[in-house]
Scaffold this motif. Structure first.
Motif, PDB file in Angstrom:
ATOM      1  N   VAL A 101     -67.971  16.948  -9.733  1.00  0.00           N
ATOM      2  CA  VAL A 101     -66.778  17.094 -10.468  1.00  0.00           C
ATOM      3  C   VAL A 101     -65.563  15.980  -9.984  1.00  0.00           C
ATOM      4  CG1 VAL A 101     -64.699  18.547 -10.906  1.00  0.00           C
ATOM      5  CG2 VAL A 101     -67.036  19.729 -10.898  1.00  0.00           C
ATOM      6  N   GLU A 102     -64.952  15.592 -10.719  1.00  0.00           N
ATOM      7  CA  GLU A 102     -63.879  14.499 -10.596  1.00  0.00           C
ATOM      8  C   GLU A 102     -62.609  15.113 -10.902  1.00  0.00           C
ATOM      9  OE1 GLU A 102     -64.359  10.083 -11.242  1.00  0.00           O
ATOM     10  OE2 GLU A 102     -62.703  10.728 -12.754  1.00  0.00           O
ATOM     11  N   ALA A 103     -61.703  15.435  -9.840  1.00  0.00           N
ATOM     12  CA  ALA A 103     -60.482  16.099 -10.233  1.00  0.00           C
ATOM     13  C   ALA A 103     -59.261  15.222  -9.796  1.00  0.00           C
ATOM     14  CB  ALA A 103     -60.480  17.400  -9.305  1.00  0.00           C
ATOM     15  N   THR A 104     -58.460  14.975 -10.829  1.00  0.00           N
ATOM     16  CA  THR A 104     -57.403  13.904 -10.724  1.00  0.00           C
ATOM     17  C   THR A 104     -56.129  14.803 -10.976  1.00  0.00           C
ATOM     18  OG1 THR A 104     -58.953  12.411 -11.900  1.00  0.00           O
ATOM     19  CG2 THR A 104     -56.696  11.880 -11.805  1.00  0.00           C
ATOM     20  N   SER A 105     -55.224  14.595  -9.999  1.00  0.00           N
ATOM     21  CA  SER A 105     -53.902  15.345 -10.146  1.00  0.00           C
ATOM     22  C   SER A 105     -52.777  14.397  -9.542  1.00  0.00           C
ATOM     23  CB  SER A 105     -53.948  16.477  -9.218  1.00  0.00           C
ATOM     24  OG  SER A 105     -54.052  16.105  -7.802  1.00  0.00           O
ATOM     25  N   GLY A 106     -51.435  14.791 -10.117  1.00  0.00           N
ATOM     26  CA  GLY A 106     -50.309  13.816 -10.012  1.00  0.00           C
ATOM     27  C   GLY A 106     -49.955  13.029 -10.982  1.00  0.00           C
ATOM     28  N   GLY A 119     -69.250  10.428  -5.710  1.00  0.00           N
ATOM     29  CA  GLY A 119     -69.514  10.845  -6.960  1.00  0.00           C
ATOM     30  C   GLY A 119     -70.786  10.031  -7.544  1.00  0.00           C
ATOM     31  N   ILE A 159     -63.418  14.356  -5.226  1.00  0.00           N
ATOM     32  CA  ILE A 159     -64.627  14.219  -5.843  1.00  0.00           C
ATOM     33  C   ILE A 159     -65.484  15.392  -5.154  1.00  0.00           C
ATOM     34  CG2 ILE A 159     -66.939  13.094  -6.523  1.00  0.00           C
ATOM     35  CD1 ILE A 159     -65.231  10.686  -6.253  1.00  0.00           C
ATOM     36  N   ARG A 160     -66.129  16.218  -5.862  1.00  0.00           N
ATOM     37  CA  ARG A 160     -66.751  17.305  -5.523  1.00  0.00           C
ATOM     38  C   ARG A 160     -68.240  17.387  -6.011  1.00  0.00           C
ATOM     39  NH1 ARG A 160     -61.773  20.489  -7.075  1.00  0.00           N
ATOM     40  NH2 ARG A 160     -63.210  21.106  -8.704  1.00  0.00           N
ATOM     41  N   LEU A 192     -51.436   9.112  -8.254  1.00  0.00           N
ATOM     42  CA  LEU A 192     -52.454   9.875  -8.384  1.00  0.00           C
ATOM     43  C   LEU A 192     -53.357  10.048  -7.372  1.00  0.00           C
ATOM     44  CD1 LEU A 192     -53.696   8.253 -11.813  1.00  0.00           C
ATOM     45  CD2 LEU A 192     -52.577  10.611 -11.496  1.00  0.00           C
TER      46      LEU A 192
END
Lengths: 177, 313
Positions: free
Chosen positions: A38-43, A14, A52-53, A48
């Motif tokens: 884009v930083e996608a955080t899930s959980g 990133g 990073i895309r 977590l």
């Protein structure tokens, strides 16, 4: 020939170098960008997951922007790259409204602008600027029709996904997961 | 928990933080286009039914507004373009997959057509009218003889114009709220309803008034059915369309939509028109203005809310 890009979400840190390289190579006007991270955080904490895309135009095989463009200014160029011809663009915004990835913007001169996979470099046999500068080498570019291209090899080796395939756009930006 | 953030600081004007590519120009154009479509449809339809003399306001007077509306709409569309000097590129291609392309061609047909229609009635409507040039007066006589052909073309293109204003939006599958084919018929009925309301507004003829109250009531009923059907469709669809419906069912657009479009723009005028038909004395401009206002609000709300509804992030 079918150009595509694959981005390794496990190697990307990133840093946004791809964004800066693009802005310089393509003289993107100040305040605009053709690619973004884009930083996608899930959980749930503490479990977590982070992804990073580096994103840009998906150079769709069934591009809604090309379909909706009333003048034929948006078109498929060599290798399936979606381009805008500024001399035909009336700046109506139909392609912008039709893009599920929000990858387009209105250039200050009035026409619509977007990522071109650096077609000016690709035609000379070079890789797009973002791929070239990536410090972690997490981006792969090439011809999907050539089984030995780096992008074909990576897509064979690794699990991957595309963004919003349910929009029916046939995207050609792959994310290795 | 799932959170997606753009960390490279993308802030493309009119794209981020949420899409705002179209401002007042597009909904204004969709409104005047729909209203003009309604007016021209009724004018040509009743002309073809042989009612020109019984219904002078519908066939002769109301269409005088149509070219003004269409030219104002074209002006708004032109203002909306970002690369204005290239607008003529629209007329170098016909692209059937792009509603904006065949809409542009439809406008190129119906705007002059509506002008010719009005032209053919000028001497009849304004007896003191004097064409200072003989050719113009001869042209008018020629057009009077061609009204039937004009009406046939107009009845067809007015329906296309009315539907196109909705289909323009439904072609964008990136915006789940717009991506429903019911927007075409919904905008057509809304345009017809506004057209009927405009005729009610200017008519002094009781026969015409009673007829258009009845027509408007039926159209409002159909429109309400389309709206309910649209939400049923959304709620039974994918998550993005459920989210789009929620903008109107508890979300930011709930109050404006249900109060201005449905209650004030449809239910109240329908009730007033019904009472008028039953013989109650109600100034007929009240329901007419409410219907036209509701039709305008429908366009503004759908265009704005559609830009908020999305797939990603």
């Amino acid at each position: 020939m079918r150009y595509a890009m694959a981005i390794d979400t496990r190697k990307c840190v990133g840093c946004s170098d791809c964004v800066v390289a693009c802005q310089i190579e393509n003289k993107v006007p100040e305040g605009f960008c053709r690619d973004w991270v884009v930083e996608a955080t899930s959980g749930t904490y503490p479990k977590l997951e982070l992804e990073i895309r580096s994103e840009r135009c998906n150079q769709c095989g069934n591009a809604p922007c090309v379909r909706c463009c009333p003048t034929g200014s948006s078109f498929y160029a060599d290798g399936g790259i979606v381009l805008v011809d500024p001399d035909k663009c009336i700046g109506c915004g139909a392609c912008i409204a039709s893009c599920p990835y929000d990858a387009r913007y209105v250039h200050p001169e009035g026409f619509v602008d977007k990522c071109t996979f650096c077609i000016q470099r690709v035609r000379k046999g070079q890789r797009p600027a973002c791929v070239e500068v990536c410090p972690t080498n997490c981006m792969y570019f090439g011809d999907l029709d050539d089984p030995n291209s780096e992008v074909s090899i990576k897509l064979k080796e690794r699990k991957h996904k595309t963004l919003i395939p349910e929009a029916g756009t046939d995207p050609h930006l792959y994310f290795l997961i | 928990m799932k959170e997606e953030l753009i960390i490279s600081g993308r802030m493309n004007p009119r794209i981020d933080p949420e899409l705002a590519i179209w401002h007042w120009e597009i909904p204004f154009y969709l409104f005047v286009g729909g209203l003009a479509a309604g007016i021209l449809f009724f004018a040509s339809f009743y002309y073809l039914r042989g009612k020109a003399n019984e219904m002078p306001n519908t066939v002769k007077w109301a269409p005088l507004l149509a070219p003004i509306l269409l030219i104002a709409g074209l002006g708004a569309l032109f203002l909306d373009l970002n690369h204005k000097l290239y607008f003529w590129q629209l007329y170098t291609t016909i692209k059937l997959q792009s509603p904006m392309s065949w809409g542009a061609w439809t406008l190129l047909v119906i705007t002059p057509l509506s002008l010719l229609w009005c032209f053919s009635y000028l001497s009849e409507l304004f007896p003191k009218w004097n064409w200072k040039q003989k050719t113009l007066s001869r042209f008018e006589t020629y057009l009077v003889g061609k009204r039937k052909i004009l009406a046939w073309i107009m009845v067809f293109f007015s329906v296309i114009l009315g539907i196109y204003t909705g289909i323009l939006l439904s072609a964008f599958n990136a915006r789940p709220l717009w991506n429903t084919s019911i927007l075409g018929p919904l905008f057509l009925t809304s345009g017809l309803s506004a057209g009927a309301a405009f005729i009610l507004l200017i008519s002094k003829n009781n026969f015409e008034k009673q007829l258009f109250r009845k027509i408007d009531l039926i159209i409002i009923g159909v429109e309400l059915f389309f709206i309910i059907h649209m939400f049923m469709g959304f709620l039974a669809s994918t998550q993005v369309q459920i989210d789009a419906a929620k903008l109107f069912l508890g979300g930011d657009y709930t109050l404006p939509f249900w109060i201005f479009v449905v209650f004030l723009g449809m239910i109240v005028p329908a009730l007033l028109e019904y009472l008028e038909m039953k013989g109650q004395k109600i100034p007929s401009y009240i329901p007419a203005i409410l219907v036209i206002f509701g039709s305008l609000m429908l366009r503004f709300i759908i265009v704005n809310a559609g830009q908020v509804s999305r797939y990603l992030y």
